[in-house]
Design a protein around this motif. Structure first.
Motif, PDB file in Angstrom:
ATOM      1  N   ALA A   1       0.839  -1.194   0.000  1.00 59.85           N
ATOM      2  CA  ALA A   1       0.000   0.000   0.000  1.00 59.85           C
ATOM      3  C   ALA A   1       0.880   1.252   0.000  1.00 59.85           C
ATOM      4  N   ASN A   2       0.287   2.406   0.273  1.00 57.03           N
ATOM      5  CA  ASN A   2       1.062   3.647   0.342  1.00 57.03           C
ATOM      6  C   ASN A   2       1.296   4.053   1.795  1.00 57.03           C
ATOM      7  N   PHE A   3       1.497   3.060   2.650  1.00 57.30           N
ATOM      8  CA  PHE A   3       1.795   3.292   4.059  1.00 57.30           C
ATOM      9  C   PHE A   3       2.585   2.099   4.581  1.00 57.30           C
ATOM     10  N   VAL A   4       3.159   2.288   5.771  1.00 58.44           N
ATOM     11  CA  VAL A   4       3.955   1.230   6.399  1.00 58.44           C
ATOM     12  C   VAL A   4       3.555   1.130   7.864  1.00 58.44           C
ATOM     13  N   LEU A   5       3.285  -0.093   8.322  1.00 60.90           N
ATOM     14  CA  LEU A   5       3.008  -0.367   9.731  1.00 60.90           C
ATOM     15  C   LEU A   5       4.294  -0.877  10.369  1.00 60.90           C
ATOM     16  N   PHE A   6       4.669  -0.280  11.505  1.00 60.68           N
ATOM     17  CA  PHE A   6       5.941  -0.669  12.127  1.00 60.68           C
ATOM     18  C   PHE A   6       5.817  -0.652  13.643  1.00 60.68           C
TER      19      PHE A   6
ATOM     20  N   LEU B   1       2.629   1.441  14.962  1.00 64.60           N
ATOM     21  CA  LEU B   1       2.236   2.728  14.405  1.00 64.60           C
ATOM     22  C   LEU B   1       2.241   2.626  12.883  1.00 64.60           C
ATOM     23  N   ARG B   2       1.469   3.493  12.227  1.00 63.66           N
ATOM     24  CA  ARG B   2       1.391   3.477  10.769  1.00 63.66           C
ATOM     25  C   ARG B   2       1.758   4.848  10.225  1.00 63.66           C
ATOM     26  N   VAL B   3       2.657   4.865   9.248  1.00 68.62           N
ATOM     27  CA  VAL B   3       3.042   6.117   8.603  1.00 68.62           C
ATOM     28  C   VAL B   3       2.656   6.061   7.130  1.00 68.62           C
ATOM     29  N   SER B   4       1.950   7.086   6.674  1.00 69.82           N
ATOM     30  CA  SER B   4       1.641   7.220   5.250  1.00 69.82           C
ATOM     31  C   SER B   4       2.882   7.702   4.512  1.00 69.82           C
ATOM     32  N   ILE B   5       2.955   7.365   3.239  1.00 66.31           N
ATOM     33  CA  ILE B   5       4.108   7.778   2.436  1.00 66.31           C
ATOM     34  C   ILE B   5       3.851   9.154   1.853  1.00 66.31           C
TER      35      ILE B   5
END
Length: 359
Positions: free
Chosen positions: A302-307, A336-340
């Motif tokens: 997707a256009n985000f990453v969960l870390f 946490l999730r960061v959008s790109i």
């Protein structure tokens, strides 16, 4: 928010909060998976002219079947689809609610696999549909034997699968989807809101529509098309499924302005999707950077990453906000999730994270 006791709201809604990600005025907003690149001035001018033309006839109701738009969406999707295979509504949220209005309801069940999109149980609640959630594996993939067993036990009328999944970013494999389709007694909805961002080789459920008449594939123009403000979601399915949804749609539910906006955007498909490859690359770079710093990172299409993991993720989230960077505190505890975003936004994110959580 607190609803006073004198308000005769349905009891199952009392104490509930409306859905919504935090809206905080900070320089870097990476919390709602928006496309950071808006339309070009040329595309914006074309859309504005389309809306101007529509405005000249706002005294008339819009085409309630959105025929021209559905034809254009079918052409974009390909796979031999026609307007009869496509339905559109005000964001994929309305599409999902219409699906449960048609195929869910009192005495019926919708099933999905958590963690997944947090609105699904709310769609179920709002349509009086029983909600059942199975669990994903530790790597957030579907546990196929467990999923099959749960579907066989619950016999759901609707199954929601999400590929790529939100908030994890993980995509379905063909084996997972086929296993569910084989045993599901009702409709199977594959939510592909982020499909344009998937990695090479990751399949789309559109490929199975010819052989699976109870399959529904939902999409949106909010993400890859950078049209979150346009509120246009759509689906592809057998024409009989589309006809069922037409029964529950509200009269003239899709405004002339919305239809004109979406048609204008579709005329600039190549331009609006041109940044997708760049966002994919930035996503993969961000995933690698986070992994190098010792974080667990969910494989994202997707256009985000969960870390993660964080002992106190809220403290990390707050520390980032204090530094002008807003990401999302969502999904499994400790993640946490960061959008790109743009390169500058991602640099700001990395700098702030290293200050808040030095490793």
């Amino acid at each position: 928010m607190s609803i006073p006791s004198w308000v005769p709201i349905r009891e199952e809604l009392r104490g509930e909060e409306p859905y919504g990600a935090p809206q905080i005025d900070v320089p870097v907003r990476l919390n709602t998976n928006e496309n950071p690149y808006g339309p070009s001035p040329e595309a914006a001018a074309d859309i504005a002219e389309a809306v101007r033309q529509a405005a000249l006839e706002l005294n008339r109701y819009p085409d309630r079947e959105a025929t021209a738009l559905r034809e254009a969406l079918a052409g974009y999707l390909g796979h031999g689809l026609t307007a009869a295979h496509v339905w559109a509504a005000n964001g994929s949220n309305e599409v999902m609610q219409q699906i449960l209005q048609a195929f869910g309801g009192p005495g019926r069940t919708v099933l999905s696999f958590a963690p997944t999109y947090s609105m699904y149980p709310e769609y179920a609640r709002n349509t009086h549909t029983r909600w059942v959630a199975g669990r994903r594996r530790e790597d957030f993939a579907i546990d196929v034997p467990a999923a099959v067993a749960l579907i066989e036990a619950e016999q759901p009328d609707v199954v929601f699968l999400t590929s790529p999944n939100n908030p994890t970013g993980t995509a379905l494999g063909a084996d997972e989807l086929n296993a569910v389709l084989k045993v599901a007694p009702g409709v199977v909805v594959v939510d592909e809101a982020y499909a344009e961002f998937r990695r090479a080789g990751t399949p789309t459920a559109l490929e199975l529509l010819d052989e699976q008449p109870r399959l529904i594939v939902t999409r949106t123009m909010s993400k890859a098309f950078a049209l979150a403000g346009g509120r246009l979601g759509y689906l592809a399915a057998d024409p009989a499924i589309v006809d069922a949804l037409r029964i529950v749609r509200l009269p003239y539910h899709l405004s002339a302005v919305t239809q004109a906006t979406a048609l204008g955007a579709l005329r600039h498909t190549d331009e609006l999707l041109a940044r997708v490859d760049e966002l994919r690359s930035t996503r993969d770079e961000t995933s690698a950077w986070l992994a190098d710093r010792g974080y667990d990172v969910a494989a994202s299409d997707a256009n985000f990453v969960l870390f993660g993991h964080f002992t106190d993720r809220h403290a990390v989230w707050e520390g980032l906000v204090d530094r002008g960077v807003l990401i999302r505190e969502v999904g499994p505890d400790g993640w946490l999730r960061v959008s790109i975003g743009t390169p500058d936004e991602m640099r700001a994110f990395r700098t702030a994270l290293m200050e808040v959580d030095p490793r």
